[in-house]
Design a protein around this motif. Structure first.
Motif, PDB file in Angstrom:
ATOM      1  N   ARG A 372      69.716  72.978  10.419  1.00  0.00           N
ATOM      2  CA  ARG A 372      70.589  72.867  11.090  1.00  0.00           C
ATOM      3  C   ARG A 372      72.043  72.880  10.054  1.00  0.00           C
ATOM      4  O   ARG A 372      72.913  73.446  10.683  1.00  0.00           O
ATOM      5  CB  ARG A 372      70.795  71.646  11.981  1.00  0.00           C
ATOM      6  N   LEU A 386      58.481  84.764   4.078  1.00  0.00           N
ATOM      7  CA  LEU A 386      57.831  85.596   4.835  1.00  0.00           C
ATOM      8  C   LEU A 386      57.250  86.815   4.141  1.00  0.00           C
ATOM      9  O   LEU A 386      56.299  87.084   3.916  1.00  0.00           O
ATOM     10  CB  LEU A 386      58.587  86.118   6.150  1.00  0.00           C
ATOM     11  N   ILE A 389      54.604  85.782   1.713  1.00  0.00           N
ATOM     12  CA  ILE A 389      53.118  85.791   2.658  1.00  0.00           C
ATOM     13  C   ILE A 389      52.553  87.050   2.903  1.00  0.00           C
ATOM     14  O   ILE A 389      51.442  87.279   2.956  1.00  0.00           O
ATOM     15  CB  ILE A 389      53.355  84.886   3.905  1.00  0.00           C
ATOM     16  N   VAL A 391      54.117  89.339   5.418  1.00  0.00           N
ATOM     17  CA  VAL A 391      54.317  89.578   6.735  1.00  0.00           C
ATOM     18  C   VAL A 391      55.105  91.091   6.917  1.00  0.00           C
ATOM     19  O   VAL A 391      55.845  91.390   5.957  1.00  0.00           O
ATOM     20  CB  VAL A 391      55.224  88.674   7.369  1.00  0.00           C
ATOM     21  N   VAL A 427      51.251  80.759   2.906  1.00  0.00           N
ATOM     22  CA  VAL A 427      51.635  80.315   4.365  1.00  0.00           C
ATOM     23  C   VAL A 427      51.766  78.786   3.986  1.00  0.00           C
ATOM     24  O   VAL A 427      52.875  78.335   4.494  1.00  0.00           O
ATOM     25  CB  VAL A 427      50.740  80.644   5.443  1.00  0.00           C
ATOM     26  N   TRP A 431      55.444  76.995   4.561  1.00  0.00           N
ATOM     27  CA  TRP A 431      55.743  76.590   5.740  1.00  0.00           C
ATOM     28  C   TRP A 431      55.791  74.880   5.648  1.00  0.00           C
ATOM     29  O   TRP A 431      56.598  74.556   6.413  1.00  0.00           O
ATOM     30  CB  TRP A 431      54.513  76.797   6.747  1.00  0.00           C
ATOM     31  N   GLU A 435      58.930  73.536   7.728  1.00  0.00           N
ATOM     32  CA  GLU A 435      58.764  72.232   8.849  1.00  0.00           C
ATOM     33  C   GLU A 435      59.541  71.398   8.399  1.00  0.00           C
ATOM     34  O   GLU A 435      60.201  70.544   9.319  1.00  0.00           O
ATOM     35  CB  GLU A 435      57.244  71.765   8.709  1.00  0.00           C
ATOM     36  N   TYR A 438      63.385  72.360   9.187  1.00  0.00           N
ATOM     37  CA  TYR A 438      63.742  72.372  10.708  1.00  0.00           C
ATOM     38  C   TYR A 438      63.128  71.290  11.694  1.00  0.00           C
ATOM     39  O   TYR A 438      63.735  71.230  12.598  1.00  0.00           O
ATOM     40  CB  TYR A 438      63.140  73.750  11.277  1.00  0.00           C
ATOM     41  N   PHE A 439      62.286  70.475  11.329  1.00  0.00           N
ATOM     42  CA  PHE A 439      61.567  69.589  12.147  1.00  0.00           C
ATOM     43  C   PHE A 439      62.232  68.064  11.886  1.00  0.00           C
ATOM     44  O   PHE A 439      62.085  67.235  12.735  1.00  0.00           O
ATOM     45  CB  PHE A 439      60.263  69.656  11.910  1.00  0.00           C
TER      46      PHE A 439
ATOM     47  N   GLU B 141      52.823  91.078  14.478  1.00  0.00           N
ATOM     48  CA  GLU B 141      53.236  89.501  13.814  1.00  0.00           C
ATOM     49  C   GLU B 141      54.634  89.292  14.108  1.00  0.00           C
ATOM     50  O   GLU B 141      54.801  88.066  14.058  1.00  0.00           O
ATOM     51  CB  GLU B 141      53.253  90.210  12.321  1.00  0.00           C
ATOM     52  N   TYR B 148      57.114  81.440  17.758  1.00  0.00           N
ATOM     53  CA  TYR B 148      56.957  80.292  16.808  1.00  0.00           C
ATOM     54  C   TYR B 148      58.143  79.044  17.336  1.00  0.00           C
ATOM     55  O   TYR B 148      57.975  77.977  17.792  1.00  0.00           O
ATOM     56  CB  TYR B 148      56.791  80.221  15.663  1.00  0.00           C
ATOM     57  N   ARG B 155      60.825  70.357  19.066  1.00  0.00           N
ATOM     58  CA  ARG B 155      60.914  69.636  17.813  1.00  0.00           C
ATOM     59  C   ARG B 155      60.636  68.366  17.572  1.00  0.00           C
ATOM     60  O   ARG B 155      60.714  67.546  16.870  1.00  0.00           O
ATOM     61  CB  ARG B 155      62.380  69.675  17.642  1.00  0.00           C
ATOM     62  N   MET B 160      55.359  70.176  16.436  1.00  0.00           N
ATOM     63  CA  MET B 160      55.121  70.655  14.966  1.00  0.00           C
ATOM     64  C   MET B 160      53.573  71.109  14.799  1.00  0.00           C
ATOM     65  O   MET B 160      52.960  71.809  14.087  1.00  0.00           O
ATOM     66  CB  MET B 160      55.763  69.640  13.898  1.00  0.00           C
TER      67      MET B 160
END
Lengths: 493, 506
Positions: A372, A386, A389, A391, A427, A431, A435, A438-439, B141, B148, B155, B160
């Motif tokens: 954010r 990506l 990975i 992609v 990945v 990731w 995570e 963003y989380f 993909e 996602y 959130r 998650m």
């Protein structure tokens, strides 16, 4: 006049610009000079590559002394391609650097940074352009010594020990390479690459040449951080200033791989290198183990820079894997990944540099809530990740495509499976960062963190756009890489 | 508008919508109008291609040549046409529903939600119209990635974890198996173009065909063949409109569509049937049909039950493809559309019940039909269509798949299809029964089951007429539209059948 002497100017201009930086003793002036010299080098490299694509390999006699007595500069498909890559990354990093080094390097050392950067660039370009084996060693030392300086500029005290560690390992590597070149000179009486290649035939099976090849391979493996000779790399990348890490990760190890390809295919010849010696049966397992082990270690790192450093070790594995197929498709995959990895890893390290600028740390836990706070930077991180990975729509996909195609063509199913499985490790480590960014909620009182300045976002954005562009249009990357591979494979036949 | 032009415009429209939605985030009404408008324009564009396809035209367009012989390109054929129609048509309905749901439920980050939604539709259209395996894989993909943020919309830690399972399974299968199979096909045949009659005939034989089919079938994780189905129930933590469109229509249907397309245009059904390599897939699909239905029976959470029902129904389509004869392939393809309408209705209803009453469990549904008669009646229609009873669309597709099983002399799968319909009855109809005929359990005054209520009173926009407590109009309207669609499809099935017939041509 300029056009004819472009191969020489490619190296001479950044070399001459370096001491001028010192004379000014002023960060801002040094920046101007360094940027101008880098831009020139990039322009020269593009011009050389277009010439090569048009009329075929160019040979340039330095000072008018004809080869094999004089030093020959030689630009073919592979070297032209790598020249563009190195100088292009130089431009991107230079454009990016002012805001970043302001935070990470003491003000009074800025001109030294620019000087060392130019010397490093000179060394890397020189290694690629020269057609003389001893010259390779000279430029290797120039780039290595200047990169020790660049790494030690890091503010963390461990930057010094890391640079020292790299110095020891790097010197061992260069010494081995020098021994290899010396033995070759002893047996063939010449230092010109093409000349050695022509004369090596009758003596190829002698123990001396075998020893030369062994010394050379080990030395260059240290330089490119092939597993298990990679131990210098994670520390060096983790404690160097962020821009330095980005530049070295994108260019230095790549040039070492270039040296490997150049010596094995052009000088020793694929027949000698891969059939007379057990190098192929050594390189491939090391590459594969490196891919899996280094990717796995990356998953457990606490520092993002260090994580990406281990990822780099793994990616070197992919490139070497491509080379060790000894087929046009495999070599194309290796060369194209050399380019593609530079783009995406450069992009990732620049994104981390943006984060370090704002939060002063690259610890993975400190990334909390950055999705954010720094949306553009983190988006860039995700896209480049990506690509790491593999992609589709990114360059990483193209590299993987070639490597797997090469494995299937040879019928080496486990290799293909391992390459695919290792993508999953990527990945996992990418990731983890996503995570957290963003989380996880940012810590209290961190509201003042804002997006990085535009002067940093633009060069980073350019790399990210390139990762997507060259993932869709591969004419300039895979096309040239295939030409280079065909030329290399054909040169020895 | 020529169909070539429509083909170029079709992917651009949702992409433009994603851009406009992101830019107009500050003005929700404008933003949501963009979504609906783009949906209508896209559907119109897709429909305009139909006459050309019915007449045998195959509009094509190459975007860029990625590598020599490997292009990013689009080509419309009947199967892709059908999938594009379903995805774009239901996008409009879902958008309207999502506006009602997200506002009624006061969800945060709606701009990101609608923008990701549009990108997901872009990816679905790309999957539908892909002219070769490479293009298909790319958009496949992209669809995973663009959904996602939708799956993890809340959130929370649970979201998650679900996101991890979602990405983990879909990436693992697609990278390890699907990509492998695509490159292998490229090495064997030197092309990845979808060609009527297939490209593998004469190039591959024996075990290779079986292994390739396995790589393709399991590699397409979105088709949720067991044992790679876990992501689908996990993804149910997403807001209901996401479950509705993506996990009843776009994502899962992109999966089975991929398998169907590969069977028809890469293997070629006569070649596949002649090698006998399809036998094992028939069995895996049959097993998934029964097992998933049995699991659905045990689920008390309504969305989880619908999720397992989806897993089961998807395997009908895979089974149709695996039978590798005309009836099977055409029936399986029809089921893409039929099941989409039926299942989206069911998901919409589940969401409406949640928005109006915050109820998620089947055991809480007692008497809900007295408060939400329209919603529950639509649920009945959707259920009947999924079960496969006339006069609803689902009956035709099941009819053809069953015929396919008979023609292929596969008597056990034939019997399984029959049993499965009974299982569908067993897990869907009790919900309707509870809602209409059982008395509500002890509830507090405002109609909530005491312990579930963490909101003060019902959400805004809820109808209250006497004892009625229906979901907001924006939710109820789409429900009626899709339920009506189930009925309409029954009568227009012959058109669809006619369009899809070329798929079964030997």
């Amino acid at each position: 006049m300029i056009r004819e002497n472009l191969p020489a100017l490619q190296v001479v201009i950044p070399l001459m610009a370096a001491p001028i930086c010192i004379l000014f003793k002023n960060g801002r002036a040094a920046y101007g000079i360094a940027l101008a010299a880098t831009l020139f080098a990039f322009g020269a490299a593009i011009s050389l590559l277009t010439q090569v694509l048009g009329v075929g390999p160019i040979s340039y006699e330095l000072g008018g002394w004809a080869a094999p007595w004089g030093i020959e500069y030689r630009v073919d498909y592979l070297s032209g391609f790598v020249l563009v890559l190195v100088s292009g990354m130089g431009v991107v990093v230079q454009l990016f650097s002012p805001a970043s080094i302001k935070r990470e390097i003491d003000e009074e050392k800025h001109y030294l940074f620019h000087c060392a950067f130019l010397l490093c660039l000179t060394g890397l370009l020189g290694i690629v352009i020269t057609g003389d084996a001893f010259n390779v060693f000279v430029f290797l030392e120039i780039s290595a010594l200047s990169s020790y300086i660049l790494i030690s500029l890091g503010k963390h005290r461990r930057a010094l020990t890391s640079a020292y560690q790299y110095l020891i390992m790097g010197t061992i590597g260069s010494t081995f390479i020098l021994i290899g070149i010396g033995l070759l000179y002893m047996m063939t009486g010449t230092l010109n690459m093409a000349d050695i290649a022509a004369r090596i035939g009758p003596v190829a099976t002698t123990r001396t040449v075998l020893a030369a090849f062994a010394f050379f391979t080990v030395g260059v493996s240290i330089k490119m951080a092939l597993f298990p000779l990679h131990l210098w790399l994670p520390n060096a990348y983790a404690y160097a200033p962020s821009v330095v890490t980005a530049f070295l990760a994108a260019t230095a190890t790549k040039v070492a791989v270039y040296v490997l390809i150049r010596f094995t295919f052009t000088i020793f010849g694929e027949h000698f290198a891969f059939e007379e010696t057990p190098v192929a049966t050594l390189l491939m397992p090391l590459a594969l183990i490196g891919i899996v082990v280094a990717s796995s270690i990356a998953i457990f790192q606490k520092s993002v820079k260090r994580m990406l450093a281990y990822s780099s070790v793994a990616q070197i594995g992919y490139i070497v894997l491509g080379v060790s197929f000894v087929s046009v498709t495999g070599l194309t995959g290796g060369i194209v990944h050399l380019f593609n990895h530079a783009l995406m890893k450069g992009g990732l390290f620049l994104a981390v540099a943006c984060v370090v600028l704002r939060i002063g740390s690259d610890r993975i836990d400190d990334f909390a809530g950055l999705g954010r706070r720094m949306p553009v930077t983190m988006f860039a991180f995700v896209v480049a990740g990506l690509s790491m990975i593999g992609v589709p729509l990114t360059v990483g996909f193209i590299s993987k495509w070639f490597l797997i195609q090469a494995a299937i063509e040879k019928g080496w199913w486990p290799v293909a499976a391992l390459v695919l499985l290792s993508s999953l490790l990527a990945v996992a480590y990418i990731w983890r960062v996503v995570e957290i960014a963003y989380f996880r909620k940012p810590p209290e009182g961190e509201d003042r963190i804002t997006e990085a300045p535009v002067s940093m976002l633009l060069p980073m954005g350019a790399l990210i756009l390139a990762t997507i562009f060259f993932g869709l249009n591969t004419e300039a990357t895979a096309g040239v890489a295939r030409q280079a591979a065909e030329y290399l494979m054909g040169a020895v036949r | 508008m020529t169909s070539e032009f429509a083909l170029i415009a079709a992917p651009i429209i949702p992409l433009a919508a994603a851009l406009l939605v992101s830019l107009s985030g500050k003005i929700p009404n404008l933003r949501d109008s963009f979504s609906v408008l783009a949906g209508i324009i896209l559907f119109g564009t897709v429909v305009s291609i139909v006459p050309d396809i019915m007449a045998g035209g195959r509009p094509a367009f190459t975007v860029v040549e990625v590598m020599p012989g490997l292009a990013l390109g689009f080509l419309v054929e009947p199967l892709g046409m059908l999938f594009a129609l379903v995805a774009s048509g239901l996008w409009i309905v879902t958008t309207i529903y999502a506006i009602g749901y997200m506002r009624g439920h006061e969800e945060s980050n709606q701009t990101r939600f609608f923008a990701s939604f549009a990108v997901a539709i872009f990816a679905s259209i790309g999957v539908a119209f892909a002219s070769n395996l490479l293009t298909l894989f790319m958009f496949y993909e992209l669809l995973t990635l663009s959904t996602y943020p939708l799956v993890t919309h809340q959130r929370t830690d649970e979201a998650m974890r679900a996101g991890r399972v979602y990405l983990g399974i879909l990436f693992t299968t697609s990278i390890c198996f699907l990509l492998f199979a695509v490159i292998w096909t490229w090495v064997i045949t030197g092309t990845t173009d979808f060609t009527p009659g297939g490209i593998l005939a004469g190039k591959a034989e024996g075990a290779t065909v079986g292994v390739l089919l396995a790589l393709f079938a399991f590699g397409t994780g979105k088709a949720a063949l067991m044992p790679f189905h876990r992501w689908l129930p996990a993804a149910m933590v997403a807001p209901t409109p996401v479950s509705a469109l993506l996990h009843a229509v776009a994502v899962v249907k992109a999966g089975v569509f991929t398998i169907m397309k590969i069977v028809v245009y890469i293997f070629g059904i006569s070649f596949l049937a002649s090698t006998g390599s399809n036998q094992w897939l028939i069995w895996v699909a049959s097993a998934t049909i029964v097992l998933a239905s049995l699991v659905a029976l045990t689920k008390d959470n309504l969305k989880a039950r619908l999720a397992y029902s989806t897993v089961s129904q998807l395997s009908y389509i895979v089974l149709g493809a695996a039978l590798a004869n005309q009836a099977g392939v055409v029936g399986g393809s029809m089921h893409i559309a039929m099941h989409a309408f039926g299942k989206i209705t069911l998901f919409f209803c589940a969401g409406a019940i949640y928005v109006a009453h915050h109820k998620t469990k089947v055991s809480e549904m007692n008497g809900i039909g007295r408060q939400m008669p329209i919603t529950l009646f639509a649920f009945l229609i959707g259920s009947l269509s999924v079960i496969g009873l006339p006069p609803f669309g689902g009956s035709w597709s099941k009819w053809f798949i069953t015929m396919g099983a008979y023609e292929a002399e596969q008597m056990i799968p034939f019997a399984i299809l029959m049993v499965s319909s009974l299982l569908n009855v067993a897990y869907l109809l009790p919900i309707v029964f509870r809602g209409f005929f059982l008395a509500p359990k002890e509830t507090s005054d405002d109609g909530h089951v005491g312990h579930v209520s963490d909101h003060d009173g019902p959400s805004p926009g809820i109808w209250k007429i006497g004892a009625l407590r229906e979901a907001p109009l924006f939710c109820v309207l789409p429900i009626c539209m899709t339920a009506f669609g189930c009925l309409v499809l029954f009568f227009y099935a012959s058109e669809m059948h006619k369009m899809l017939l070329p798929l079964g041509a030997p």
